[in-house]
Design a protein around this motif. Structure first.
Motif, short mmCIF file in Angstrom:
data_model
loop_
_atom_site.label_atom_id
_atom_site.label_comp_id
_atom_site.label_asym_id
_atom_site.label_seq_id
_atom_site.Cartn_x
_atom_site.Cartn_y
_atom_site.Cartn_z
N THR A 136 118.99 44.09 7.34
CA THR A 136 120.42 44.24 7.61
C THR A 136 121.18 44.55 6.32
O THR A 136 120.67 44.30 5.22
CB THR A 136 121.02 42.93 8.18
OG1 THR A 136 120.94 41.92 7.15
CG2 THR A 136 120.32 42.45 9.43
N SER B 140 131.08 42.66 3.42
CA SER B 140 129.68 42.64 3.00
C SER B 140 128.73 42.06 4.04
O SER B 140 127.52 42.12 3.83
CB SER B 140 129.52 41.85 1.69
OG SER B 140 129.96 42.63 0.61
N GLU C 38 132.61 49.15 -2.17
CA GLU C 38 132.28 50.25 -1.26
C GLU C 38 133.15 51.45 -1.68
O GLU C 38 134.36 51.28 -1.85
CB GLU C 38 132.68 49.91 0.18
CG GLU C 38 132.10 48.65 0.76
CD GLU C 38 132.99 48.14 1.91
OE1 GLU C 38 133.02 48.74 2.98
OE2 GLU C 38 133.65 47.10 1.72
C1 LIG Z 1 129.99 48.04 3.81
C2 LIG Z 1 129.15 47.06 4.58
N1 LIG Z 1 128.30 46.28 3.91
C3 LIG Z 1 127.52 45.39 4.56
C4 LIG Z 1 127.58 45.26 5.93
C5 LIG Z 1 126.71 44.27 6.65
O1 LIG Z 1 125.76 44.93 7.40
P1 LIG Z 1 125.00 44.20 8.63
O2 LIG Z 1 125.99 44.07 9.74
O3 LIG Z 1 123.87 45.13 8.93
O4 LIG Z 1 124.54 42.89 8.11
C6 LIG Z 1 128.45 46.07 6.66
C7 LIG Z 1 128.55 45.97 8.12
O5 LIG Z 1 129.44 46.49 8.76
C8 LIG Z 1 129.26 46.99 5.96
O6 LIG Z 1 130.13 47.78 6.60
#
Ligand SMILES: Cc1ncc(COP(=O)(O)O)c(C=O)c1O
Length: 439
Positions: free
Chosen positions: A115, A144, A215
């Motif tokens: 993930t 995050s 980001e």
């Molecule tokens: C920029 C960003 N980082 C991390 C994550 C976390 O990802 P996950 O939902 O696969 O844990 C997301 C989820 O939307 C995200 O948009």
């Protein structure tokens, strides 16, 4: 047990209510159970067709049920489903090799997880191990993920369930130019708010940080697009205080922002670590942390690492199929070209509908911020919800986000062509005409 076709919708929703946690947020007051997908379209359990302009949160990058991806998955399923990271396997290393062809120079060694949360958390730990420092600078409005560290990195109260905050994480101002935290105007501001990164380090940390994480376009934050010169200056500040630079490309990666494979490349910066997930395997659970041999090597002898599902061969096979589709057909140039058409269309709608306060983003990642009046910029989540309902009615799926829940997130699979964009713009036009009446 499958559900009875006659009232599949009601049965699915009933089971959802009974057996799935109620804090799973669902889009629409009347949630939408989906059944199947093909390229740019999905169908609900009652057979209604939707043009998908949110791609399962920017994840079905090369289209629903992509045949090439499916073939890679099926071939792997026939061979081996699982190994854990204890045993090397061909698909895992082949993916790493192929990823290294598109990751920024020097970032050619990988950890694969399941993930985006896992990837961000791993990246921070690596930066802590490498620098010997602990503190981390994240950004307000960032997102995050859902572990305790990831919620602490997140800069939006709504996504921080419970009394969560890891004290070594501090948040600097984000350059949210439409709602400037300093009440200045871009670009004449000279990105003055970047000084806050320095202030936060000097006033809220020991002065020696492990990492700065950002980001390039804050996804869940409402597609807040960091100006390149802001990112360049922030990177310099982070390095001045010993921090490694972690760029979270979970939403912006794989050519989505156009022109480049990675969103941060628009700023010409060179991160130490890049995290990625979502679009990497077209919907199969996979994430990755890319870094240098030096950073990865610094963890050797400092503790053991294992991941049961990390680098799962089926997910890696899906990623190899996805990458081959992106490299041959749906790469950054296609996103630039289609993104430009989408952007022009959205700006035309902005001229027509005062509810649209701002249009921003890059490539096939475009945000539309809704306000009840353009002068006061009062955010309207009511209009955003109404837009979601109204577009759903006429067969278009879009996303939303932002601290105030008032930003439409428009991010189709990267396979979108001109006809798809035209269809989406027509539907948005129709929905805006209805929603403008409500405001
Ligand atoms: C920029 C960003 N980082 C991390 C994550 C976390 O990802 P996950 O939902 O696969 O844990 C997301 C989820 O939307 C995200 O948009």
């Amino acid at each position: 047990m499958s559900v009875d076709k006659n009232n599949a919708r009601e049965q699915i929703l009933e089971k959802q209510r009974k057996h799935l946690w109620p804090n799973h947020i669902l889009y629409y007051s009347d949630p939408l159970p989906l059944e199947r997908g093909e390229d740019m379209y999905v169908w609900d359990v009652e057979g209604k067709k939707y043009l998908d302009f949110f791609a399962g949160i920017l994840t079905t990058s090369v289209g629903h049920n992509n045949p090439t991806v499916k073939k890679h998955i099926n071939d792997q399923v026939d061979k081996l489903l699982h190994t854990s990271t204890l045993y090397p396997n061909e698909t895992h290393v082949a993916l790493a090799e192929q990823m290294a062809e598109i990751t920024p120079e020097g970032l050619d060694t990988f950890y694969f997880g399941a993930t985006g949360t896992d990837a961000d958390e791993t990246a921070v730990v690596m930066a802590q191990v490498k620098t010997g420092n602990t503190e981390v600078i994240a950004l307000r409005h960032g997102y995050s993920g859902k572990s305790q560290m990831a919620m602490s990195l997140t800069g939006q109260s709504a996504w921080r369930m419970g009394p969560v905050h890891i004290g070594y994480i501090r948040h600097a101002m984000t350059p949210y130019c439409y709602r400037c935290p300093l009440k200045m105007t871009y670009p004449s501001c000279g990105v003055a708010c970047v000084e806050d990164v320095k202030d936060v380090i000097e006033t809220m940390t020991s002065g020696r940080i492990a990492a700065f994480i950002a980001e390039p376009i804050q996804g869940v934050g409402g597609f807040i697009t960091l100006p390149p010169e802001w990112l360049q200056a922030a990177v310099e500040i982070a390095r001045e205080y010993e921090g490694l630079v972690i760029i979270d490309e979970v939403q912006t990666g794989f050519g989505r922002t156009g022109e480049h494979w990675w969103g941060h490349e628009h700023a010409g910066i060179s991160p130490d670590i890049v995290t990625m997930a979502k679009g990497i395997a077209n919907g199969m659970p996979l994430s990755a942390v890319a870094t240098t041999q030096e950073v990865a090597g610094s963890a050797v002898g400092k503790g053991l690492t294992i991941s049961t599902f990390g680098g799962n061969p089926v997910s890696c096979a899906a990623a190899i199929g996805t990458l081959s589709e992106m490299k041959s057909k749906w790469g950054p140039d296609h996103s630039s070209e289609m993104g430009a058409i989408l952007r022009t269309g959205l700006e035309t709608l902005q001229d027509k509908y005062p509810v649209i306060g701002d249009v921003r983003g890059r490539g096939l990642m475009q945000g539309v911020e809704l306000v009840s009046d353009r002068t006061g910029k009062e955010p309207t989540s009511l209009a955003a919800n109404a837009m979601l309902n109204s577009t759903r009615e006429i067969g278009l799926l879009i996303g939303k986000g932002g601290l105030y829940g008032n930003v439409l997130r428009i991010a189709p699979p990267l396979t979108a062509n001109e006809a798809h964009i035209e269809e989406a713009l027509e539907k948005l036009d129709y929905a805006f005409a209805q929603v403008q009446e409500l405001i």
